[in-house]
Design a protein around this motif. Structure first.
Motif, PDB file in Angstrom:
ATOM      1  N   LYS A  63      -2.050   3.668  14.016  1.00  0.00           N
ATOM      2  CA  LYS A  63      -3.469   3.346  13.852  1.00  0.00           C
ATOM      3  C   LYS A  63      -3.847   3.327  12.371  1.00  0.00           C
ATOM      4  CE  LYS A  63      -7.311   2.358  15.932  1.00  0.00           C
ATOM      5  NZ  LYS A  63      -7.446   1.017  16.499  1.00  0.00           N
ATOM      6  N   LEU A  64      -3.300   4.248  11.590  1.00  0.00           N
ATOM      7  CA  LEU A  64      -3.564   4.261  10.148  1.00  0.00           C
ATOM      8  C   LEU A  64      -3.022   2.993   9.503  1.00  0.00           C
ATOM      9  CD1 LEU A  64      -4.507   5.563   7.514  1.00  0.00           C
ATOM     10  CD2 LEU A  64      -2.304   6.782   7.443  1.00  0.00           C
ATOM     11  N   SER A  65      -1.794   2.632   9.828  1.00  0.00           N
ATOM     12  CA  SER A  65      -1.198   1.417   9.252  1.00  0.00           C
ATOM     13  C   SER A  65      -2.014   0.185   9.608  1.00  0.00           C
ATOM     14  CB  SER A  65       0.243   1.249   9.734  1.00  0.00           C
ATOM     15  OG  SER A  65       1.041   2.306   9.266  1.00  0.00           O
ATOM     16  N   ALA A  66      -2.409   0.086  10.869  1.00  0.00           N
ATOM     17  CA  ALA A  66      -3.206  -1.060  11.319  1.00  0.00           C
ATOM     18  C   ALA A  66      -4.566  -1.082  10.619  1.00  0.00           C
ATOM     19  CB  ALA A  66      -3.375  -1.018  12.832  1.00  0.00           C
ATOM     20  N   ASN A  67      -5.203   0.079  10.493  1.00  0.00           N
ATOM     21  CA  ASN A  67      -6.509   0.143   9.845  1.00  0.00           C
ATOM     22  C   ASN A  67      -6.423  -0.206   8.355  1.00  0.00           C
ATOM     23  OD1 ASN A  67      -7.744   0.804  12.250  1.00  0.00           O
ATOM     24  ND2 ASN A  67      -7.819   3.004  11.818  1.00  0.00           N
ATOM     25  N   LEU A  68      -5.329   0.181   7.701  1.00  0.00           N
ATOM     26  CA  LEU A  68      -5.139  -0.202   6.301  1.00  0.00           C
ATOM     27  C   LEU A  68      -5.016  -1.720   6.178  1.00  0.00           C
ATOM     28  CD1 LEU A  68      -2.673   2.613   5.192  1.00  0.00           C
ATOM     29  CD2 LEU A  68      -4.964   2.211   4.243  1.00  0.00           C
ATOM     30  N   CYS A  69      -4.254  -2.322   7.088  1.00  0.00           N
ATOM     31  CA  CYS A  69      -4.119  -3.786   7.083  1.00  0.00           C
ATOM     32  C   CYS A  69      -5.476  -4.460   7.266  1.00  0.00           C
ATOM     33  CB  CYS A  69      -3.169  -4.241   8.198  1.00  0.00           C
ATOM     34  SG  CYS A  69      -1.441  -3.856   7.877  1.00  0.00           S
ATOM     35  N   GLU A  80      -8.425  -3.239   6.622  1.00  0.00           N
ATOM     36  CA  GLU A  80      -9.293  -2.969   5.472  1.00  0.00           C
ATOM     37  C   GLU A  80      -9.056  -3.951   4.327  1.00  0.00           C
ATOM     38  OE1 GLU A  80     -12.184  -0.987   3.126  1.00  0.00           O
ATOM     39  OE2 GLU A  80     -11.788  -0.892   5.269  1.00  0.00           O
ATOM     40  N   VAL A  81      -7.811  -4.353   4.133  1.00  0.00           N
ATOM     41  CA  VAL A  81      -7.498  -5.261   3.021  1.00  0.00           C
ATOM     42  C   VAL A  81      -7.405  -6.720   3.469  1.00  0.00           C
ATOM     43  CG1 VAL A  81      -6.352  -3.462   1.667  1.00  0.00           C
ATOM     44  CG2 VAL A  81      -4.981  -4.925   3.192  1.00  0.00           C
ATOM     45  N   GLY A  82      -7.677  -6.979   4.755  1.00  0.00           N
ATOM     46  CA  GLY A  82      -7.662  -8.350   5.260  1.00  0.00           C
ATOM     47  C   GLY A  82      -6.276  -8.924   5.485  1.00  0.00           C
ATOM     48  N   ALA A  83      -5.303  -8.056   5.695  1.00  0.00           N
ATOM     49  CA  ALA A  83      -3.928  -8.526   5.908  1.00  0.00           C
ATOM     50  C   ALA A  83      -3.782  -9.155   7.293  1.00  0.00           C
ATOM     51  CB  ALA A  83      -2.945  -7.365   5.768  1.00  0.00           C
ATOM     52  N   THR A  84      -2.970 -10.175   7.371  1.00  0.00           N
ATOM     53  CA  THR A  84      -2.665 -10.827   8.653  1.00  0.00           C
ATOM     54  C   THR A  84      -1.258 -10.468   9.122  1.00  0.00           C
ATOM     55  OG1 THR A  84      -1.884 -12.794   7.485  1.00  0.00           O
ATOM     56  CG2 THR A  84      -4.197 -12.771   8.212  1.00  0.00           C
ATOM     57  N   SER A 110      -7.206   5.148  -2.087  1.00  0.00           N
ATOM     58  CA  SER A 110      -8.305   4.407  -2.715  1.00  0.00           C
ATOM     59  C   SER A 110      -9.147   3.650  -1.692  1.00  0.00           C
ATOM     60  CB  SER A 110      -7.757   3.422  -3.759  1.00  0.00           C
ATOM     61  OG  SER A 110      -7.083   2.347  -3.127  1.00  0.00           O
ATOM     62  N   LEU A 111      -8.693   3.652  -0.450  1.00  0.00           N
ATOM     63  CA  LEU A 111      -9.408   2.970   0.632  1.00  0.00           C
ATOM     64  C   LEU A 111     -10.042   4.006   1.559  1.00  0.00           C
ATOM     65  CD1 LEU A 111      -6.570   0.415   1.445  1.00  0.00           C
ATOM     66  CD2 LEU A 111      -8.595   0.003   0.033  1.00  0.00           C
ATOM     67  N   GLU A 112     -11.156   3.688   2.125  1.00  0.00           N
ATOM     68  CA  GLU A 112     -11.833   4.598   3.050  1.00  0.00           C
ATOM     69  C   GLU A 112     -11.354   4.322   4.467  1.00  0.00           C
ATOM     70  OE1 GLU A 112     -13.969   7.094   2.210  1.00  0.00           O
ATOM     71  OE2 GLU A 112     -13.553   6.589   0.111  1.00  0.00           O
ATOM     72  N   VAL A 113     -10.098   4.671   4.757  1.00  0.00           N
ATOM     73  CA  VAL A 113      -9.490   4.336   6.040  1.00  0.00           C
ATOM     74  C   VAL A 113      -9.035   5.611   6.734  1.00  0.00           C
ATOM     75  CG1 VAL A 113      -7.561   3.123   7.128  1.00  0.00           C
ATOM     76  CG2 VAL A 113      -8.772   2.072   5.221  1.00  0.00           C
ATOM     77  N   LYS A 114      -9.292   5.679   8.014  1.00  0.00           N
ATOM     78  CA  LYS A 114      -8.903   6.838   8.835  1.00  0.00           C
ATOM     79  C   LYS A 114      -7.878   6.405   9.873  1.00  0.00           C
ATOM     80  CE  LYS A 114     -12.075   9.575   7.056  1.00  0.00           C
ATOM     81  NZ  LYS A 114     -11.678  10.169   5.831  1.00  0.00           N
ATOM     82  N   GLY A 115      -7.240   7.378  10.462  1.00  0.00           N
ATOM     83  CA  GLY A 115      -6.272   7.127  11.528  1.00  0.00           C
ATOM     84  C   GLY A 115      -4.987   7.877  11.268  1.00  0.00           C
ATOM     85  N   GLU A 116      -4.145   7.884  12.274  1.00  0.00           N
ATOM     86  CA  GLU A 116      -2.830   8.502  12.150  1.00  0.00           C
ATOM     87  C   GLU A 116      -1.783   7.530  12.653  1.00  0.00           C
ATOM     88  OE1 GLU A 116      -2.522  12.346  13.958  1.00  0.00           O
ATOM     89  OE2 GLU A 116      -4.346  13.077  12.992  1.00  0.00           O
ATOM     90  N   ILE A 119       0.855  -1.192   0.000  1.00  0.00           N
ATOM     91  CA  ILE A 119       0.000   0.000   0.000  1.00  0.00           C
ATOM     92  C   ILE A 119       0.888   1.238   0.000  1.00  0.00           C
ATOM     93  CG2 ILE A 119      -1.794   1.288   1.213  1.00  0.00           C
ATOM     94  CD1 ILE A 119      -2.720  -1.399   2.420  1.00  0.00           C
ATOM     95  N   ILE A 120       0.718   2.069  -1.011  1.00  0.00           N
ATOM     96  CA  ILE A 120       1.445   3.328  -1.123  1.00  0.00           C
ATOM     97  C   ILE A 120       0.702   4.379  -0.300  1.00  0.00           C
ATOM     98  CG2 ILE A 120       2.172   5.177  -2.701  1.00  0.00           C
ATOM     99  CD1 ILE A 120       3.729   2.664  -3.259  1.00  0.00           C
ATOM    100  N   LEU A 121       1.372   4.922   0.699  1.00  0.00           N
ATOM    101  CA  LEU A 121       0.768   5.962   1.535  1.00  0.00           C
ATOM    102  C   LEU A 121       0.834   7.295   0.794  1.00  0.00           C
ATOM    103  CD1 LEU A 121       2.043   5.188   5.144  1.00  0.00           C
ATOM    104  CD2 LEU A 121      -0.292   5.036   4.273  1.00  0.00           C
ATOM    105  N   ASP A 122      -0.128   7.515  -0.060  1.00  0.00           N
ATOM    106  CA  ASP A 122      -0.149   8.728  -0.868  1.00  0.00           C
ATOM    107  C   ASP A 122      -0.994   9.836  -0.262  1.00  0.00           C
ATOM    108  OD1 ASP A 122      -2.503   7.190  -1.389  1.00  0.00           O
ATOM    109  OD2 ASP A 122      -2.831   8.338  -3.237  1.00  0.00           O
ATOM    110  N   ASN A 123      -1.762   9.507   0.766  1.00  0.00           N
ATOM    111  CA  ASN A 123      -2.680  10.488   1.356  1.00  0.00           C
ATOM    112  C   ASN A 123      -2.225  10.934   2.748  1.00  0.00           C
ATOM    113  OD1 ASN A 123      -3.200   8.007   2.499  1.00  0.00           O
ATOM    114  ND2 ASN A 123      -5.429   8.228   2.451  1.00  0.00           N
ATOM    115  N   VAL A 124      -0.912  10.991   2.947  1.00  0.00           N
ATOM    116  CA  VAL A 124      -0.326  11.523   4.177  1.00  0.00           C
ATOM    117  C   VAL A 124       0.509  12.744   3.800  1.00  0.00           C
ATOM    118  CG1 VAL A 124      -0.331   9.305   5.392  1.00  0.00           C
ATOM    119  CG2 VAL A 124       1.680   9.985   4.060  1.00  0.00           C
TER     120      VAL A 124
END
Length: 178
Positions: free
Chosen positions: A126-132, A134-138, A117-123, A14-19
């Motif tokens: 928390k942002l990294s965890a929420n991205l994981c 959202e995409v079902g990462a383990t 491209s994902l509807e994920v919030k956090g900083e 995941i490219i963090l383009d929205n930070v």
């Protein structure tokens, strides 16, 4: 090369383009090894307001003389024409063009998506965890410096791995790609 080793070890990157853009980071600069064996920075000039914007909003501040010198430096030291990368107006497009080129040369097939491209919030963590989540990462693969700043309690049922790049002679690896 550590970046590309990390990408290759992931199923999805995941490219963090929205930070926020960080002026003192690798978002608009990188090092190359010159023919004389010295490390030199190559930098993409960005608009003055860049630190107030997200990475995906940052525009390039092209000065034709500067752009010509940059392309000449790359051609002289790395042996290829990078003008296609530097034809874009936005920094994210330049970065993605060069990343995709290198991934192709390294035969890395990892799928990449933009965080925007994902509807994920956090900083931060928390942002990294929420991205994981959202995409079902383990698993979340962090660089070694993540040990210093990640709040592991944010990752619930997600295993956090601290990736240690294997850097032997990364410049010769890059030259071998060209």
């Amino acid at each position: 090369m550590g970046f590309f080793q990390k990408v290759a070890s992931a199923d999805l990157f995941i490219i963090l383009d929205n930070v926020k853009f960080n002026k003192q980071y690798f978002q608009n600069r990188n090092k190359i090894l010159t023919l004389e064996g010295k490390e030199e920075w190559i930098t993409v000039q960005v608009e003055g307001s860049a630190p107030k914007k997200n990475i995906n909003e940052v525009r390039v501040n092209w000065d034709e003389k500067w752009k010509r010198r940059l392309l000449e430096k790359i051609k002289r030291n790395l042996g290829f024409d990078a003008s296609e990368f530097y034809s874009h107006e936005k920094l994210i497009d330049i970065n993605m063009a060069s990343i995709q080129w290198a991934m192709s040369k390294l035969d890395i097939k990892t799928r990449m998506i933009f965080a925007s491209s994902l509807e994920v919030k956090g900083e931060k963590s928390k942002l990294s965890a929420n991205l994981c989540k959202e995409v079902g990462a383990t698993e979340y693969i962090s660089g070694p410096s993540g040990k210093e700043y990640l709040d592991l309690s944010c990752f619930d049922n997600i295993n956090v791995t601290f990736f240690e790049p294997k850097v032997e002679n990364h410049y010769s690896c890059l030259y071998n790609l060209l």
